[in-house]
Motif scaffolding. Structure first.
Motif, PDB file in Angstrom:
ATOM      1  N   TRP A  29       0.834  -1.213   0.000  1.00 44.93           N
ATOM      2  CA  TRP A  29       0.000   0.000   0.000  1.00 44.93           C
ATOM      3  C   TRP A  29       0.866   1.260   0.000  1.00 44.93           C
ATOM      4  O   TRP A  29       0.545   2.246  -0.666  1.00 44.93           O
ATOM      5  CB  TRP A  29      -0.931   0.006   1.211  1.00 44.93           C
ATOM      6  N   HIS A  37      -1.462   5.068  -6.995  1.00 45.33           N
ATOM      7  CA  HIS A  37      -2.478   4.003  -6.994  1.00 45.33           C
ATOM      8  C   HIS A  37      -2.861   3.489  -8.385  1.00 45.33           C
ATOM      9  O   HIS A  37      -4.009   3.607  -8.820  1.00 45.33           O
ATOM     10  CB  HIS A  37      -3.723   4.473  -6.235  1.00 45.33           C
ATOM     11  N   GLU A  39      -3.439   0.515  -9.137  1.00 43.08           N
ATOM     12  CA  GLU A  39      -4.422  -0.566  -9.015  1.00 43.08           C
ATOM     13  C   GLU A  39      -5.845  -0.090  -9.255  1.00 43.08           C
ATOM     14  O   GLU A  39      -6.747  -0.893  -9.555  1.00 43.08           O
ATOM     15  CB  GLU A  39      -4.310  -1.229  -7.629  1.00 43.08           C
ATOM     16  N   ASN A  40      -6.060   1.241  -9.157  1.00 41.14           N
ATOM     17  CA  ASN A  40      -7.392   1.793  -9.398  1.00 41.14           C
ATOM     18  C   ASN A  40      -7.656   2.091 -10.878  1.00 41.14           C
ATOM     19  O   ASN A  40      -8.774   2.464 -11.240  1.00 41.14           O
ATOM     20  CB  ASN A  40      -7.593   3.078  -8.587  1.00 41.14           C
ATOM     21  N   ASN A 151      -3.691  -8.646  -4.051  1.00 37.88           N
ATOM     22  CA  ASN A 151      -5.041  -8.494  -3.493  1.00 37.88           C
ATOM     23  C   ASN A 151      -5.308  -7.043  -3.085  1.00 37.88           C
ATOM     24  O   ASN A 151      -5.608  -6.737  -1.928  1.00 37.88           O
ATOM     25  CB  ASN A 151      -5.229  -9.421  -2.295  1.00 37.88           C
ATOM     26  N   VAL A 152      -5.207  -6.159  -4.078  1.00 35.64           N
ATOM     27  CA  VAL A 152      -5.340  -4.722  -3.797  1.00 35.64           C
ATOM     28  C   VAL A 152      -6.416  -4.064  -4.665  1.00 35.64           C
ATOM     29  O   VAL A 152      -6.571  -2.843  -4.623  1.00 35.64           O
ATOM     30  CB  VAL A 152      -3.985  -4.005  -4.012  1.00 35.64           C
ATOM     31  N   GLU A 154     -10.120  -3.271  -5.301  1.00 36.33           N
ATOM     32  CA  GLU A 154     -11.311  -3.224  -4.463  1.00 36.33           C
ATOM     33  C   GLU A 154     -12.500  -3.934  -5.088  1.00 36.33           C
ATOM     34  O   GLU A 154     -13.267  -4.612  -4.395  1.00 36.33           O
ATOM     35  CB  GLU A 154     -11.675  -1.759  -4.176  1.00 36.33           C
ATOM     36  N   LYS A 155     -12.666  -3.805  -6.381  1.00 34.05           N
ATOM     37  CA  LYS A 155     -13.859  -4.344  -7.040  1.00 34.05           C
ATOM     38  C   LYS A 155     -13.474  -5.019  -8.357  1.00 34.05           C
ATOM     39  O   LYS A 155     -13.667  -4.462  -9.446  1.00 34.05           O
ATOM     40  CB  LYS A 155     -14.861  -3.216  -7.300  1.00 34.05           C
ATOM     41  N   LYS A 188     -14.598 -10.746  -2.949  1.00 34.54           N
ATOM     42  CA  LYS A 188     -14.987  -9.364  -2.649  1.00 34.54           C
ATOM     43  C   LYS A 188     -16.510  -9.235  -2.604  1.00 34.54           C
ATOM     44  O   LYS A 188     -17.234  -9.999  -3.235  1.00 34.54           O
ATOM     45  CB  LYS A 188     -14.430  -8.410  -3.716  1.00 34.54           C
ATOM     46  N   ARG A 189     -16.951  -8.257  -1.858  1.00 34.73           N
ATOM     47  CA  ARG A 189     -18.387  -8.054  -1.658  1.00 34.73           C
ATOM     48  C   ARG A 189     -19.124  -7.907  -2.988  1.00 34.73           C
ATOM     49  O   ARG A 189     -18.806  -7.037  -3.804  1.00 34.73           O
ATOM     50  CB  ARG A 189     -18.628  -6.819  -0.783  1.00 34.73           C
TER      51      ARG A 189
END
Length: 424
Positions: A29, A37, A39-40, A151-152, A154-155, A188-189
């Protein structure tokens, strides 16, 4: 041959490794923040974890997506011959120039802080993929899942969990439930998760995690089935039945990996071109790879020569099953393993298929199991075993005693990588 500049930077990165190996995401992180970032900014992500088959499954998903005309990033580990294999940008392995530049940037952004080799190179891969246009990103975990450097995201678009078995106990736990808990950390959710065949103990953990996060499961044996019938692969789910060619990757164990890949492609609503491409176009070296040319073949031209990088008991079982299904031929193993692996567990199922095992130490690997120890473990499970200085000597000795033998070089991806480098 002079050392590539990327290799020089990678050597410098090794020096940043913490003295104690711990699975945390703090270092990742920190570096991702310094890189703004990336990863976004990735194209839609399909994230894969599992003990066995995740690389093969990823290769089949990629082949299917590319057959449908999609540009695909892929991140995998470890590499076999060259580091560049780990990062594929829009279908092509990263170039030396691009790799050198991205490694340099990450090394500078890290500012000399402690970070593992896998963590900093994963950040480099994410940065390269975020800057290159594509339609999908395939991310394969390195170790576990919950605290893996990949594992970074989010979705992600989807997650995939291939078969889980005992491996890396020192980091992930010594029971299937503990290991499954780590692998299930990629769920993930609300994100659909394709699940390959699992032991009941592992599946219970995955199902509990998915239920807690409201993540729809697409599980083998419940939502999809796959099997071989008269030389075809039959895949079936609630949408109907697919009748496809058998996977290009050899071995009956690849059927379940093919099923997971097809479950992903079906959920993404790709058509027949993608499904057939996943079966016919996938290539994944050192997974029951037949060696047909090069210096080793020249040493023993009449030998049927194979290479495989599997290294845990489940891989040993899969190999034994595949060997049992091949036309009858005296089978010899040339085996080198790491001292961190369950060597007897790997070799036990192979004992019934092998006439003899020749043990070697893996060249250049500090953690290699010495050849005499490997041979001793092979004898403990009922194999006839001897040692050799290297693969070349082992193969020459086997060919001299049985010129038409089947020979499988096996036991470690590191040994497989060494062989592939040697044969060019």
């Amino acid at each position: 041959m002079s050392q590539a500049k990327s290799d020089i930077i990678l050597d410098r990165m090794m020096a940043l490794h913490p003295k104690v190996m711990d699975l945390v995401l703090d270092r990742v992180w920190r570096l991702l923040a310094a890189l703004d970032h990336p990863e976004n900014d990735l194209p839609p992500v399909i994230h894969l974890a599992g003990t066995n088959g995740k690389g093969s499954t990823q290769a089949m998903i990629r082949a299917g997506l590319e057959a449908a005309g999609k540009r695909v990033h892929a991140y995998t580990s470890p590499h076999l011959a060259r580091f560049h294999e780990r990062i594929r940008l829009a279908g092509e392995l990263i170039s030396e120039e691009a790799l050198t530049a991205i490694l340099d940037e990450c090394y500078a952004a890290n500012g000399g802080e402690q970070i593992t080799y896998f963590e900093i190179t994963t950040c480099a891969g994410l940065l390269a993929m975020a800057r290159t246009p594509a339609d999908f990103t395939l991310l394969e975990t390195g170790l576990g899942g919950r605290l893996d450097a990949t594992n970074v995201v989010e979705k992600p678009e989807m997650t995939v969990i291939t078969p889980i078995s005992i491996d890396h106990e020192q980091f992930l736990g010594n029971t299937l439930a503990k290991i499954a808990g780590e692998k299930a950390g990629i769920i993930k959710r609300g994100v659909p998760c394709v699940v390959g065949p699992q032991p009941d103990e592992a599946l219970e953990v995955i199902e509990a995690r998915a239920q807690a996060l409201g993540a729809p499961l697409i599980a083998h044996g419940q939502h999809w089935h796959v099997y071989e019938e008269r030389g075809h692969l039959i895949y079936q789910d609630e949408r109907g039945l697919l009748d496809l060619p058998l996977p290009n990757l050899p071995g009956a164990h690849q059927y379940q990996n093919a099923g997971a890949a097809l479950a992903v492609l079906r959920h993404l609503d790709f058509g027949e071109t993608a499904y057939e491409g996943a079966m016919t176009d996938a290539y994944w070296p050192a997974r029951m790879q037949r060696l047909r040319e090069g210096p080793l073949v020249e040493i023993a031209p009449d030998v049927e020569l194979w290479l495989d990088g599997g290294h845990n008991p489940a891989a040993g079982e899969a190999l034994a099953k595949h060997l049992a299904g091949l036309p009858e031929r005296p089978t010899y193993l040339i085996c080198g393993m790491l001292n961190t692996k369950d060597a007897t567990g790997y070799m036990r199922p192979l004992a019934a298929q092998a006439q003899q095992l020749t043990a070697i130490s893996i060249p250049g690997e500090a953690n290699t199991l010495p050849a005499d120890e490997t041979a001793k473990m092979a004898r403990s499970v009922g194999m006839t075993a001897e040692t050799a200085d290297d693969v070349t000597q082992a193969l020459a000795d086997i060919a001299a005693s049985n010129p038409s033998a089947r020979v499988l070089i096996c036991g470690s991806l590191y040994l497989a990588g060494h062989v592939l480098r040697e044969i060019g």
